[in-house]
Design an enzyme around this catalytic site. Structure first.
Site: not given
Ligand code: AMP
Length: 213
Positions: A13, A159, A170
């Site tokens: 995305k 990250r 997640r």
């Protein structure tokens, strides 16, 4: 041009949103980036968000809806925007619809990027990004000598929430809380499913051809 880019974490995305915002000269709004900036600045919100992001959980709806209201009501978005990472729950989708009505905005399309979970897990563990320009790299294909961004010279890092055990949380959170948002947009007739497998350029071309129609 007002678009929502939607799909599981690691599906591409951020990369696609950046390309679309450059092409259409509209704002790329990434709620993940907004939260990471708050964490970097060590604000009150940042301190709360840090714990939540590291656990792979979602920041509460009221906080996220407040952030989006502030951003969309500001003059940064007059030409349009690409929403990346919002909405992530049905409550957020409902609040967004209400906000669009209040601001008299029209949603052009919701692009759902579709990639299977094995590929997502692999992509996330190979994902690196530049702290300065935000460019996303894949350590499997891209060469990033000394962690220096080839585009801008900034530092390239991984990250914390892309580490394997957080990725599992997640994905679980995605299935439970975010997947229902797909159904929400299916009902509006604005959802376009795009196969997210392929090169960045191939996926980008598929999205462009939908938006140009
Ligand atoms: P992202 O960069 O979009 O993958 O977002 C990173 C993390 O920020 C997510 O795993 C969530 O913890 C948090 N986050 C980003 N956007 C939202 C949202 N719309 N609602 C709740 N949490 C969010």
């Amino acid at each position: 041009m007002r678009i929502i880019l939607f799909g599981p974490p690691g599906v591409g995305k951020g990369t696609q949103a950046k390309l679309l915002s450059e092409k259409y000269k509209v704002k790329h709004i990434s709620t993940g980036d907004i939260l990471r900036a708050e964490i970097g600045d060590q604000t009150e919100l940042g301190k709360k968000a840090k714990i939540i992001l590291e656990a792979g959980q979602l920041v509460p709806d009221d906080i996220m809806i407040g952030i989006i209201k502030r951003v969309l009501s500001s003059n940064c978005c007059e030409n349009g925007f690409i929403l990346d990472g919002f909405p992530r729950t049905t409550a957020q989708a409902e609040a967004l619809e209400k906000l669009f009505k209040e601001l008299k905005l029209n949603l052009d399309a919701v692009i759902y990027l579709d990639v299977n979970e094995d590929e997502i897990t692999k992509r996330l563990s190979n994902r690196y990004s530049c702290l300065n320009c935000g460019k996303i790299y894949n350590s499997e294909y891209d060469s990033i000598p000394d962690n220096v961004c080839p585009e801008c010279g900034g530092t390239v890092y991984q990250r914390d929430d892309d580490k394997p055990h957080t990725v599992l949380s997640r994905l679980k959170v995605y299935r439970k809380s975010t997947e229902p948002v797909r159904l929400y947009y299916e009902k509006t007739g604005k959802l376009h499913v795009v196969d997210g497998i392929g090169t960045v350029e191939e996926v980008n071309n598929k999205i462009f051809s939908i938006l140009e129609r």
